[in-house]
Enzyme design. Structure first.
Site, PDB file in Angstrom:
ATOM      1  N   SER A   1      31.110  -4.043  -3.092  1.00  0.00           N
ATOM      2  CA  SER A   1      30.135  -3.787  -2.023  1.00  0.00           C
ATOM      3  C   SER A   1      29.914  -2.293  -1.866  1.00  0.00           C
ATOM      4  O   SER A   1      30.827  -1.480  -2.124  1.00  0.00           O
ATOM      5  CB  SER A   1      30.714  -4.349  -0.719  1.00  0.00           C
ATOM      6  OG  SER A   1      30.021  -3.835   0.384  1.00  0.00           O
TER       7      SER A   1
ATOM      8  N   TYR B   1      37.646  -5.442   6.100  1.00  0.00           N
ATOM      9  CA  TYR B   1      36.889  -6.094   5.014  1.00  0.00           C
ATOM     10  C   TYR B   1      36.560  -5.063   3.934  1.00  0.00           C
ATOM     11  O   TYR B   1      36.796  -5.278   2.746  1.00  0.00           O
ATOM     12  CB  TYR B   1      35.600  -6.727   5.565  1.00  0.00           C
ATOM     13  CG  TYR B   1      34.538  -6.862   4.506  1.00  0.00           C
ATOM     14  CD1 TYR B   1      34.604  -7.883   3.564  1.00  0.00           C
ATOM     15  CD2 TYR B   1      33.497  -5.928   4.404  1.00  0.00           C
ATOM     16  CE1 TYR B   1      33.646  -7.972   2.554  1.00  0.00           C
ATOM     17  CE2 TYR B   1      32.553  -6.011   3.403  1.00  0.00           C
ATOM     18  CZ  TYR B   1      32.623  -7.028   2.484  1.00  0.00           C
ATOM     19  OH  TYR B   1      31.697  -7.110   1.482  1.00  0.00           O
TER      20      TYR B   1
ATOM     21  N   LYS C   1      37.708  -4.492  -0.251  1.00  0.00           N
ATOM     22  CA  LYS C   1      36.844  -4.305  -1.430  1.00  0.00           C
ATOM     23  C   LYS C   1      37.274  -3.051  -2.207  1.00  0.00           C
ATOM     24  O   LYS C   1      37.340  -3.057  -3.431  1.00  0.00           O
ATOM     25  CB  LYS C   1      35.375  -4.215  -1.018  1.00  0.00           C
ATOM     26  CG  LYS C   1      34.791  -5.541  -0.568  1.00  0.00           C
ATOM     27  CD  LYS C   1      34.720  -6.548  -1.721  1.00  0.00           C
ATOM     28  CE  LYS C   1      34.358  -7.937  -1.273  1.00  0.00           C
ATOM     29  NZ  LYS C   1      34.444  -8.955  -2.325  1.00  0.00           N
TER      30      LYS C   1
ATOM     31  N   ASN D   1      22.583  -4.704   0.252  1.00  0.00           N
ATOM     32  CA  ASN D   1      22.475  -5.758   1.281  1.00  0.00           C
ATOM     33  C   ASN D   1      21.707  -6.962   0.745  1.00  0.00           C
ATOM     34  O   ASN D   1      20.473  -6.983   0.842  1.00  0.00           O
ATOM     35  CB  ASN D   1      21.786  -5.206   2.529  1.00  0.00           C
ATOM     36  CG  ASN D   1      22.698  -4.297   3.332  1.00  0.00           C
ATOM     37  OD1 ASN D   1      23.156  -3.282   2.824  1.00  0.00           O
ATOM     38  ND2 ASN D   1      22.984  -4.670   4.559  1.00  0.00           N
TER      39      ASN D   1
ATOM     40  N   ASP E   1      28.946   1.224  11.812  1.00  0.00           N
ATOM     41  CA  ASP E   1      27.697   1.235  11.049  1.00  0.00           C
ATOM     42  C   ASP E   1      27.468   2.589  10.379  1.00  0.00           C
ATOM     43  O   ASP E   1      27.690   3.642  10.979  1.00  0.00           O
ATOM     44  CB  ASP E   1      26.499   0.915  11.953  1.00  0.00           C
ATOM     45  CG  ASP E   1      26.100  -0.543  11.879  1.00  0.00           C
ATOM     46  OD1 ASP E   1      26.472  -1.219  10.897  1.00  0.00           O
ATOM     47  OD2 ASP E   1      25.410  -1.017  12.803  1.00  0.00           O
TER      48      ASP E   1
HETATM   49  C1  UD1 Z   1      27.939  -5.150   6.188  1.00  0.00           C
HETATM   50  C2  UD1 Z   1      28.914  -4.372   5.345  1.00  0.00           C
HETATM   51  C3  UD1 Z   1      28.740  -4.730   3.902  1.00  0.00           C
HETATM   52  C4  UD1 Z   1      28.994  -6.181   3.745  1.00  0.00           C
HETATM   53  C5  UD1 Z   1      28.029  -6.962   4.606  1.00  0.00           C
HETATM   54  C6  UD1 Z   1      28.445  -8.418   4.510  1.00  0.00           C
HETATM   55  C7  UD1 Z   1      29.655  -2.209   6.082  1.00  0.00           C
HETATM   56  C8  UD1 Z   1      29.276  -0.800   6.319  1.00  0.00           C
HETATM   57  N1  UD1 Z   1      28.697  -2.963   5.566  1.00  0.00           N
HETATM   58  O1  UD1 Z   1      26.645  -4.668   5.836  1.00  0.00           O
HETATM   59  O2  UD1 Z   1      29.655  -4.035   3.129  1.00  0.00           O
HETATM   60  O3  UD1 Z   1      28.855  -6.550   2.401  1.00  0.00           O
HETATM   61  O4  UD1 Z   1      28.102  -6.525   5.953  1.00  0.00           O
HETATM   62  O5  UD1 Z   1      28.324  -9.109   5.646  1.00  0.00           O
HETATM   63  O6  UD1 Z   1      30.755  -2.624   6.343  1.00  0.00           O
HETATM   64  N2  UD1 Z   1      21.703  -4.979  12.748  1.00  0.00           N
HETATM   65  C9  UD1 Z   1      21.085  -4.985  13.989  1.00  0.00           C
HETATM   66  N3  UD1 Z   1      21.204  -6.106  14.748  1.00  0.00           N
HETATM   67  C10 UD1 Z   1      21.890  -7.208  14.345  1.00  0.00           C
HETATM   68  C11 UD1 Z   1      22.516  -7.195  13.064  1.00  0.00           C
HETATM   69  C12 UD1 Z   1      22.400  -6.042  12.301  1.00  0.00           C
HETATM   70  O7  UD1 Z   1      20.467  -4.009  14.379  1.00  0.00           O
HETATM   71  O8  UD1 Z   1      21.975  -8.193  15.095  1.00  0.00           O
HETATM   72  C13 UD1 Z   1      21.592  -3.772  11.904  1.00  0.00           C
HETATM   73  C14 UD1 Z   1      22.936  -3.122  11.636  1.00  0.00           C
HETATM   74  O9  UD1 Z   1      23.275  -2.243  12.652  1.00  0.00           O
HETATM   75  C15 UD1 Z   1      22.653  -2.460  10.289  1.00  0.00           C
HETATM   76  C16 UD1 Z   1      21.611  -3.355   9.630  1.00  0.00           C
HETATM   77  O10 UD1 Z   1      21.080  -4.160  10.667  1.00  0.00           O
HETATM   78  O11 UD1 Z   1      22.062  -1.218  10.519  1.00  0.00           O
HETATM   79  C17 UD1 Z   1      22.228  -4.262   8.582  1.00  0.00           C
HETATM   80  O12 UD1 Z   1      23.362  -4.907   9.146  1.00  0.00           O
HETATM   81  P1  UD1 Z   1      24.121  -6.098   8.411  1.00  0.00           P
HETATM   82  O13 UD1 Z   1      23.128  -7.097   7.935  1.00  0.00           O
HETATM   83  O14 UD1 Z   1      25.210  -6.548   9.301  1.00  0.00           O
HETATM   84  O15 UD1 Z   1      24.717  -5.438   7.105  1.00  0.00           O
HETATM   85  P2  UD1 Z   1      25.639  -4.147   6.915  1.00  0.00           P
HETATM   86  O16 UD1 Z   1      26.355  -3.795   8.145  1.00  0.00           O
HETATM   87  O17 UD1 Z   1      24.783  -3.106   6.289  1.00  0.00           O
END
Ligand code: UD1
Length: 343
Positions: free
Chosen positions: A130, A155, A159, A185, A302
């Site tokens: 990841s 987590y 990795k 992602n 984040d």
């Molecule tokens: C995270 C992990 C990634 C992992 C993935 C698997 C980290 C830094 N990243 O990705 O390694 O493979 O999860 O689940 O540990 N967001 C919102 N509102 C929400 C949900 C998300 O604003 O309700 C935003 C988050 O703040 C982020 C973006 O959307 O900026 C993507 O979030 P998410 O889909 O959870 O993925 P990552 O955090 O990038």
């Protein structure tokens, strides 16, 4: 018809989100996937749907890769020409609350698998890593040479540890030939709408939260922060279609079949960053809806902005992401709308 014996590929976690899409890609490319999954995070109905989609009787084994005896029996049964290792826990928030579960499953699972692979002189491994291993990078886009950093979550730590374990084990067992794939992602679903992401409980990830809000399962989306130093203040990620990710695994297997590399690491992304607010806008465009959302505070751990330099995967694997972020949103939305009917 009896498949050629060198076509069997062990797919751990083959009923999961990325695993199931990879099973389809393997079959489309003439491989015979042999799934090991204990269904702790996957629905059993995925298998029927995969069988209908691929018009194949799948080889499915319901056990945990921690069970070395069962793994040994499986390696005795099939002369695997390669192993793709997906089986792991991946919920960042849960890992903060229960780190030992993550250490046990994600580290222990890999140890068990590597021990059996070495016992059987099974050499080719494609490993799911990841972009979390880059932590908060100093510069974007990140290349495979960007230094890794201590990830924010247990987590992410597993990795990074997994990658380091593979390096140390490969040094001791130079016959191992490994492709480490660092996913950015993954989002989206199969074009058919038959398989897709099926988060258990409240989704942590952005797109499942968006689509569940749109069908009324959630009241509104919370944007985790709009005060980052990014073009619109919300976090930027490299969202990649899950079918492109799946196809990269086939490319990685073909690469390992042709070349003895030891270990090669590849970023799997599109090379483009998209912000959370852009994702909402794209979703509105595609669905014709007005997604209800509120801006909330930053989510701990984040990373403000990360996206991939994908030159290495393009040049060495001959793989490139063909689908756009909008394709992925459309397919995820299509899947969410069909999900009720097919489960
Ligand atoms: C995270 C992990 C990634 C992992 C993935 C698997 C980290 C830094 N990243 O990705 O390694 O493979 O999860 O689940 O540990 N967001 C919102 N509102 C929400 C949900 C998300 O604003 O309700 C935003 C988050 O703040 C982020 C973006 O959307 O900026 C993507 O979030 P998410 O889909 O959870 O993925 P990552 O955090 O990038």
């Amino acid at each position: 018809m009896q498949m050629e014996k060198n076509n069997y590929i062990l797919v751990t976690g083959g009923a999961g989100y990325i695993g199931s899409h990879t099973v389809v890609a393997l079959i489309e490319n003439g491989f015979t996937p042999v799934i090991v999954d204990d269904f702790r995070n996957a629905q059993r109905s995925v298998i029927q749907r995969l069988e209908e989609l691929t018009e194949t009787n799948l080889l499915v084994n319901d056990f945990s890769i921690h069970d070395k005896n069962q793994l040994i029996q499986l390696f005795n049964k099939y002369p695997f020409s390669g192993v793709i290792h997906f089986a792991a826990d991946k919920a960042v928030g849960e890992s903060v609350e229960n780190p030992l579960k993550y250490f046990n499953n994600n580290l222990g699972g890999l140890i068990s698998l590597l021990e059996v692979m070495i016992q059987f002189d099974n050499q080719k491994l494609v490993f799911s890593s990841s972009c979390t291993v880059y932590g908060t990078p100093d510069l974007v886009p990140v290349t495979e040479d960007t230094p890794t950093k201590m990830p924010e979550s247990p987590y992410g730590f597993t990795k990074l540890m997994n990658e380091q374990m593979i390096h140390q084990v490969q040094t001791a067992h130079p016959e191992l030939n490994v492709a480490v794939l660092r996913y950015f992602n993954p989002i989206g679903a199969h074009l058919s709408g038959w398989i897709g992401e099926e988060p258990q409980g409240t989704p942590n990830n952005l797109l499942p939260y968006i689509t569940q809000t749109a069908v009324g399962k959630r009241d509104f989306l919370t944007v985790h922060g709009n005060d980052y130093n990014t073009p619109d203040g919300s976090c930027v990620r490299d969202y990649i279609h899950v079918v492109d990710v799946a196809e990269a695994h086939v490319a990685a297997l073909n690469f390992l079949n042709k070349r003895k590399v030891g270990i090669e690491t590849f970023n799997l992304g599109t090379g483009k960053g998209t912000s959370v607010l852009e994702m909402i806008r794209f979703f509105d465009e595609i669905s014709g809806m007005n997604l209800p959302f509120k801006v909330g505070s930053r989510r701990s751990g984040d990373v403000p902005e990360i996206y991939a330099n994908t030159d290495k995967a393009n040049e060495v694997l001959g793989w490139t992401a063909k689908r756009t972020v909008k394709d992925a949103i459309r397919d995820a939305w299509n899947y969410e709308q069909q999900a009720k009917e097919i489960q």
